[in-house]
Design a protein around this motif. Structure first.
Motif, PDB file in Angstrom:
ATOM      1  N   ALA A 195      47.474  32.332  42.829  1.00 24.83           N
ATOM      2  CA  ALA A 195      48.629  33.147  43.352  1.00 24.83           C
ATOM      3  C   ALA A 195      48.576  34.534  42.581  1.00 24.83           C
ATOM      4  O   ALA A 195      49.040  35.376  42.939  1.00 24.83           O
ATOM      5  CB  ALA A 195      49.952  32.244  42.646  1.00 24.83           C
ATOM      6  N   LYS A 196      47.968  34.416  41.218  1.00 24.61           N
ATOM      7  CA  LYS A 196      48.048  35.691  40.422  1.00 24.61           C
ATOM      8  C   LYS A 196      46.747  35.950  39.730  1.00 24.61           C
ATOM      9  O   LYS A 196      45.897  34.879  39.398  1.00 24.61           O
ATOM     10  CB  LYS A 196      49.115  35.691  39.224  1.00 24.61           C
ATOM     11  N   TYR A 197      46.471  37.245  39.510  1.00 21.06           N
ATOM     12  CA  TYR A 197      45.282  37.413  38.862  1.00 21.06           C
ATOM     13  C   TYR A 197      45.160  38.456  37.612  1.00 21.06           C
ATOM     14  O   TYR A 197      46.196  39.284  37.684  1.00 21.06           O
ATOM     15  CB  TYR A 197      44.200  38.103  39.886  1.00 21.06           C
ATOM     16  N   LEU A 198      44.634  38.022  36.657  1.00 22.85           N
ATOM     17  CA  LEU A 198      44.821  38.971  35.756  1.00 22.85           C
ATOM     18  C   LEU A 198      43.155  39.570  35.257  1.00 22.85           C
ATOM     19  O   LEU A 198      42.255  38.845  35.056  1.00 22.85           O
ATOM     20  CB  LEU A 198      45.224  38.446  34.236  1.00 22.85           C
ATOM     21  N   LEU A 199      43.388  40.908  35.195  1.00 24.12           N
ATOM     22  CA  LEU A 199      41.857  41.553  34.766  1.00 24.12           C
ATOM     23  C   LEU A 199      41.725  41.856  33.373  1.00 24.12           C
ATOM     24  O   LEU A 199      42.585  42.611  33.013  1.00 24.12           O
ATOM     25  CB  LEU A 199      41.854  42.819  35.910  1.00 24.12           C
ATOM     26  N   ALA A 200      40.657  41.398  32.782  1.00 26.11           N
ATOM     27  CA  ALA A 200      40.512  41.679  31.508  1.00 26.11           C
ATOM     28  C   ALA A 200      39.071  41.837  31.315  1.00 26.11           C
ATOM     29  O   ALA A 200      38.285  41.030  30.491  1.00 26.11           O
ATOM     30  CB  ALA A 200      41.170  40.462  30.443  1.00 26.11           C
ATOM     31  N   THR A 201      38.501  42.756  32.049  1.00 26.31           N
ATOM     32  CA  THR A 201      36.855  42.756  31.868  1.00 26.31           C
ATOM     33  C   THR A 201      36.312  43.872  31.090  1.00 26.31           C
ATOM     34  O   THR A 201      35.010  43.923  31.058  1.00 26.31           O
ATOM     35  CB  THR A 201      36.596  43.045  33.604  1.00 26.31           C
ATOM     36  N   GLY A 202      37.282  44.360  30.182  1.00 24.61           N
ATOM     37  CA  GLY A 202      36.872  45.609  29.633  1.00 24.61           C
ATOM     38  C   GLY A 202      36.371  46.678  30.132  1.00 24.61           C
ATOM     39  O   GLY A 202      36.345  46.858  31.426  1.00 24.61           O
ATOM     40  N   GLY A 203      36.180  47.675  29.496  1.00 24.23           N
ATOM     41  CA  GLY A 203      35.922  49.194  30.137  1.00 24.23           C
ATOM     42  C   GLY A 203      34.375  49.171  30.242  1.00 24.23           C
ATOM     43  O   GLY A 203      33.791  48.440  30.602  1.00 24.23           O
ATOM     44  N   ILE A 204      34.105  50.588  29.643  1.00 19.48           N
ATOM     45  CA  ILE A 204      32.556  50.835  29.784  1.00 19.48           C
ATOM     46  C   ILE A 204      31.951  49.659  29.144  1.00 19.48           C
ATOM     47  O   ILE A 204      30.879  49.250  29.401  1.00 19.48           O
ATOM     48  CB  ILE A 204      32.350  52.144  29.262  1.00 19.48           C
ATOM     49  N   LEU A 205      32.129  49.501  27.825  1.00 17.09           N
ATOM     50  CA  LEU A 205      31.412  48.394  26.910  1.00 17.09           C
ATOM     51  C   LEU A 205      31.504  47.201  27.396  1.00 17.09           C
ATOM     52  O   LEU A 205      30.423  46.358  27.681  1.00 17.09           O
ATOM     53  CB  LEU A 205      32.100  48.442  25.541  1.00 17.09           C
ATOM     54  N   GLY A 206      32.650  46.541  27.932  1.00 19.64           N
ATOM     55  CA  GLY A 206      32.522  45.301  28.560  1.00 19.64           C
ATOM     56  C   GLY A 206      32.039  45.136  29.913  1.00 19.64           C
ATOM     57  O   GLY A 206      31.714  43.921  30.172  1.00 19.64           O
ATOM     58  N   GLY A 207      31.992  46.074  30.436  1.00 20.91           N
ATOM     59  CA  GLY A 207      31.097  46.047  31.848  1.00 20.91           C
ATOM     60  C   GLY A 207      32.117  46.101  32.975  1.00 20.91           C
ATOM     61  O   GLY A 207      31.950  45.867  34.245  1.00 20.91           O
ATOM     62  N   GLY A 208      33.547  46.368  32.772  1.00 22.46           N
ATOM     63  CA  GLY A 208      34.463  46.109  33.707  1.00 22.46           C
ATOM     64  C   GLY A 208      34.252  47.313  34.524  1.00 22.46           C
ATOM     65  O   GLY A 208      34.901  47.579  35.677  1.00 22.46           O
ATOM     66  N   PHE A 209      34.010  48.625  34.061  1.00 17.42           N
ATOM     67  CA  PHE A 209      33.592  49.922  34.551  1.00 17.42           C
ATOM     68  C   PHE A 209      31.974  50.122  34.759  1.00 17.42           C
ATOM     69  O   PHE A 209      31.201  49.818  33.901  1.00 17.42           O
ATOM     70  CB  PHE A 209      34.357  51.141  33.785  1.00 17.42           C
TER      71      PHE A 209
END
Lengths: 427, 589
Positions: free
Chosen positions: A312-326
């Motif tokens: 039903a809901k999504y939470l994005l916590a993939t980090g930025g450049i370091l974490g690999g989210g970007f």
């Protein structure tokens, strides 16, 4: 049907999953890897250095919680306020004690200064119990003990730099064969070895021989994994001295201990944790033209087959450049890898970097991220949420350079908890 | 002021200068070589590492091609361990058809460059990532050369026959004698850049082997030498996408060659006229151009990870030349300043390329002999340099030795398989002023993490080595180059270093590295690596850099180390700005 899919297994994702699961939500956590917690010092840094004025050195923050109020928007701290950060950290401390990985702060609520692996005093707000003994405001002189042949820890360099800055320290070496006879020995393998009480007893006997009265003993952060507190206690009892850990180059044993404890806890709360799931796509549906839309599913790749995760809901916590989210490309584009959310990163490469690696201003490319509203929902340029059922937390948030300002863990824990709280309240 | 006397003073510690010192010492001269930084810091250490077969020049510059193939054969004997026998392909891509391939084949034959046309299928079997649409392939004896190791080995060979090598000694003036019409260069006044100490070196003959800096040096003697500094930008990919040197079969142009060297593959190169040999700024368009041209040889190479970019400046020389640097000759030039300018005892050797350095040395020393009035034949073509018994370099040698001797726990740099013993030996045997010197000796910090882990470890090790000395008064970090032994033949080898270590004399034995020195080494090396990264930081390499930030800022707090506000004597050498520039980014978008 899941209530919440958390994407990312770092401190923000784990904290959010714990918060939601404790409130009774059905939660699943997926992540591509094990998170950057495995690389960090294992402390909780809340705010170490205030952003520097042009040309000036960044100023050490004495009392981070008092400084929260002065951090300007769009920094996540400006959304959280002092109270939001303080209460998240209080509950984090309580949880770590409950889980057997106790974190402790200074008595006066200020930043601790702890010896770094090069002997610089690093500011940290909370430290694992073992690092707490390295507090540089304590009077006891330090005996920094390293192991001959351990490539990630240099006691003479640490002691010399500490001395240079007025902290009494001396260095000594023990043979690495005392701990381990393997050919390749990283800090994790050494920590495993010390879980064995016989190895710990051998180490304690050698330490006792080196120790001068009144000294405390600093060791690389390898004092056990599964039985860490036991190892710490044994060494303390058998040597009669305060024992403290100094973090090492990655992999970080303190980071692994914290990650493992939180993951075990979130799984005990009924959350399924799946690692090795790389987000490769998603599907959203809107009710009408111009509507923000609802995410229907997120697709991940695994070695076997793509999977669709519905919630039903999504939470994005993939980090930025370091974490690999970007990710980014040579044309100067930086994008968020799962939902392609709008980012505040400068989209021209000439604006990304300063000419000095250690520039006190930090590099602008690391400052940008996902802009969110007061409910922690990612925003479009017009200030409305990108998707009705998407929230974000942690290192991917816009507003600060969390490595430069030493706030990585504070931002992750407090925003993870706050975002989960808000999304639970949402319809 | 201290005074030294010698027969021949060689100025410049690149391939040419060390080659001249070696040759002259072998002929029995007393030789001193001075270099203002580390050996190979200039152009020699900044090229793509190609051992030319001559194929590249057969059509346009047959004279150079003949020199190349002759020297190629000699260097494979005298410097075998510095050369990997990769072989080389000249491939005809869909853009290169026309008459050039046939011209090329005929020209190879004429110049004596062995050239065999091989079936495309065979080439693709050997190099599966090569563009599948190539129509013809010619195989030539190209190779990959380690210019750091070969220059050190040559310097060591020279030292063994009595030559003296002074690194970090900068020429501040030439010693001039006589008046107008009867002038003579009698040596040079040099300054130790780490201590500031000056000395006069008196010489019967002074040889200017400063490459792209040759004009600046000659000016000190009142002589005009117009060197055309041609900047070449090179891009290293994190894998050896090819194991053979791959050339485009066409007139030399930008981005038409990929050289597999050690663990990486290097795409080269641009050729931009610059005004100053130290103008090494890399523009983003140069990197994009290398990648897009590289695509024509190995499709999708631009999607691989770029680990590093750097630039070198060619010392191109052509009397009265004013055209573009791409069209300037690659041949070398010997200027006899007695005939040319009426200045005695002074020679300039410039131009050329790494492959012809031995021949350049031979010609320079021949001229020196002639002017000094002695007859001594050149023997460098028949004399091997130390380390030769290792045979041709092969990529797997470090891994083999690390596994064979179970040295996994010793690794200081996992990317390049550098062991602690290698670092210690390099420090004990070579003058070391910065960590960048150590990089050239053992490849520390050259892999994908670009110093992320090994910078800290190397500083820790250096500090341990230095602080073991119980010196009461500790002078600042400095190593007298004259105390150094230059035992470098085995520095690249984890195994051979084991036994030899203990006996080696140590230039560190009477001085210590203070903690501030160690902090400075750390800061300067991080900055040196950063300089070559900013033009290529995106995707995985940007993430890697963020991890390095996590390590050096968050974990180590390295931006708050006490360094007494010191500047390294060499810090300023890499203070030029390489951050992407708005204007060029716009112009080439």
């Amino acid at each position: 049907m899941l209530d919440l899919l958390v994407i990312g297994a770092g401190l923000a994702g784990l904290q959010a999953a714990i918060t939601a699961a404790q409130a009774g939500a059905r939660v699943r956590l997926i992540a591509k890897g094990l998170s950057a917690t495995h690389w960090a010092a294992g402390t909780v840094d809340v705010l170490g250095y205030a952003p520097a004025a042009e040309g000036a050195a960044p100023a050490l923050v004495q009392r981070p919680l008092d400084a929260i109020a002065g951090v300007p928007a769009p920094h996540p701290y400006s959304l959280l306020g002092r109270e939001g950060v303080a209460s998240a950290l209080d509950s984090f401390v309580a949880l770590t004690h409950e889980l057997g990985v106790p974190y402790e702060g200074s008595a006066n609520g200020g930043n601790l200064l702890l010896p770094s692996p090069v002997g610089a005093p690093r500011p940290a707000f909370l430290a694992p119990r073992a690092q707490r003994g390295g507090d540089l405001s304590r009077p006891e002189p330090m005996l920094i003990v390293g192991f001959q042949g351990m490539r990630d820890f240099y006691p003479e360099l640490i002691a010399a730099n500490l001395n240079k800055q007025g902290f009494a320290a001396r260095a000594a070496f023990l043979p690495l064969s005392l701990l381990n006879s393997q050919h390749d020995r990283n800090s994790v393998q050494l920590a495993h070895g010390l879980d064995n009480p016989r190895v710990t007893a051998k180490l304690a006997a050698e330490l006792k021989r080196l120790l001068k009265p009144g000294e405390r003993i600093g060791l690389p952060a390898i004092l056990g994994l599964a039985n860490h507190l036991g190892v710490l206690d044994d060494l303390r009892t058998q040597t009669g001295a305060v024992i403290f850990e100094i973090p090492t180059l990655p992999p970080s044993v303190p980071g692994i201990r914290l990650h493992a404890a939180l993951r075990k806890h979130v799984e005990a709360l009924g959350v399924r944790v799946e690692i090795g799931m790389e987000g490769i796509g998603f599907h959203a549906e809107g009710d009408a033209e111009g509507d923000a839309g609802n995410i229907q599913w997120v697709e991940t790749s695994t070695s076997a087959r793509p999977l669709k995760h519905r919630a039903a809901k999504y939470l994005l916590a993939t980090g930025g450049i370091l974490g690999g989210g970007f990710n980014s490309n040579h044309l100067g584009r930086v994008w968020e890898v799962i939902f392609d959310l709008p980012l505040t990163v400068p989209q021209q490469r000439h604006q990304w970097f300063q000419s000095q690696f250690l520039d006190p201003q930090g590099h602008p490319v690391f400052r940008g991220g996902v802009a969110v509203n007061g409910d922690w929902q990612p925003l479009k340029g017009d200030g409305t949420p990108v998707y009705r059922n998407l929230w974000a937390a942690g290192g991917l948030l816009a507003g600060g350079d969390y490595i430069q300002e030493r706030s990585l863990e504070g931002v992750a824990i407090a925003s993870g908890r706050a975002a989960a709280t808000r999304l639970l309240q949402a319809a | 002021m201290k005074r030294l006397d010698t027969d021949i003073l060689v100025i410049g510690g690149g391939a040419t200068g060390t080659g001249i010192a070696w040759d002259a010492a072998l002929r029995g001269f007393k030789v001193i070589l001075v270099e203002k930084r580390d050996l190979t810091h200039g152009t020699t250490g900044r090229y793509h590492g190609l051992l030319h077969s001559g194929g590249r020049y057969v059509v346009k510059d047959p004279g150079s091609a003949v020199e190349c193939i002759t020297e190629n054969r000699i260097l494979r004997k005298t410097h075998a361990h510095c050369i990997e026998d990769t072989s080389g392909f000249f491939v005809v891509t869909p853009e290169d058809e026309g008459e050039y391939p046939d011209l090329f084949k005929a020209a190879c034959e004429k110049c004596g460059v062995p050239c065999a046309e091989i079936p495309v299928a065979e080439a693709l079997r050997r190099e599966p990532l090569l563009n599948q649409r190539i129509s013809r392939v010619f195989e030539v004896p190209d190779g990959a050369a380690d210019s750091f190791l070969s220059t050190h080995a040559t310097a060591q060979a020279a030292q063994r026959v009595g030559a003296q090598t002074l690194v970090y000694h900068e020429v501040i003036a030439l010693l001039l004698e006589g008046g107008d019409g009867n002038r003579r260069v009698a040596g040079a006044q040099v300054r130790n850049v780490t201590t500031g100490e000056e000395m006069a070196i008196h010489a019967s003959m002074t040889v200017n082997a400063t490459g792209a800096w040759a004009g600046q040096l000659a000016k000190m003697a009142g002589i005009r030498v117009d060197v055309i500094p041609g900047k070449g930008t090179l891009v290293a990919m994190n894998h050896r996408v090819v194991n053979t040197v791959i050339n485009r079969c066409k007139k030399p142009a930008d981005g038409d060659i990929i050289v597999p060297i050690h663990t990486v593959a290097v795409i080269g190169t641009t050729d931009e006229r610059v005004t100053n040999p130290e103008d090494l700024r890399i523009e983003p368009w140069e990197v994009y151009l290398m990648l897009s041209e590289g695509e024509k040889l190995v499709p999708s190479i631009s999607k691989a990870r770029v680990v590093r970019t750097w630039a070198g400046v060619r010392p191109l020389y052509q009397e009265h030349y004013s055209g573009s640097s791409r069209d300037a000759t690659r041949a070398f030039t010997l200027l006899r300043h007695n005939n040319r300018d009426g200045v005695q005892s002074f020679l300039t050797m410039t131009g050329g390329k790494w492959t012809t350095f031995r021949l350049m040395a031979e010609k320079a020393v021949d001229a020196a002999c002639e002017q000094i009035g002695v007859r001594q034949p050149c023997v460098t073509a028949e004399t091997v340099v130390p380390g030769i018994e290792q045979g041709h370099y092969w990529l797997g040698h470090r891994l083999h030795e690390v596994e064979d001797l179970k040295l996994q726990g010793e690794l200081v740099c996992e990317c390049e398989l550098v062991t602690r013993t290698m670092v210690e030996n390099a420090v004990r045997r070579n003058p070391l002023v910065t960590l960048d010197d150590l990089r050239r000796d053992v490849r520390l910090g050259m892999g994908p993490c670009q110093g992320g882990f090994c910078t800290y470890r190397a500083c820790g090790i250096l500090h341990e080595l230095g602080s073991k000395q119980q010196a009461d008064a500790r002078p600042p970090l400095q190593v007298s180059a004259r105390d150094a032994t230059w035992e470098v033949a085995y520095l690249q080898s984890p195994a051979h270093n084991n036994g030899a270590a203990a006996a080696a004399p140590s230039p560190l034995s009477n001085q210590a590295i203070t903690v501030e020195d160690a902090n400075l080494l750390l800061r300067d090396f991080l900055q040196e690596r950063w300089k070559g990264l900013t033009p290529i930081l995106w995707a995985q390499q940007l993430k890697q850099e963020r991890l390095d930030e996590l390590i050096y800022l968050s974990l180590l707090n390295a931006d708050h180390l006490p360094d007494g506000d010191r500047q390294g004597p060499l810090s300023t050498f890499w203070r030029f700005d390489t951050t992407p520039n708005e204007k060029t980014e716009r112009d080439h978008a």
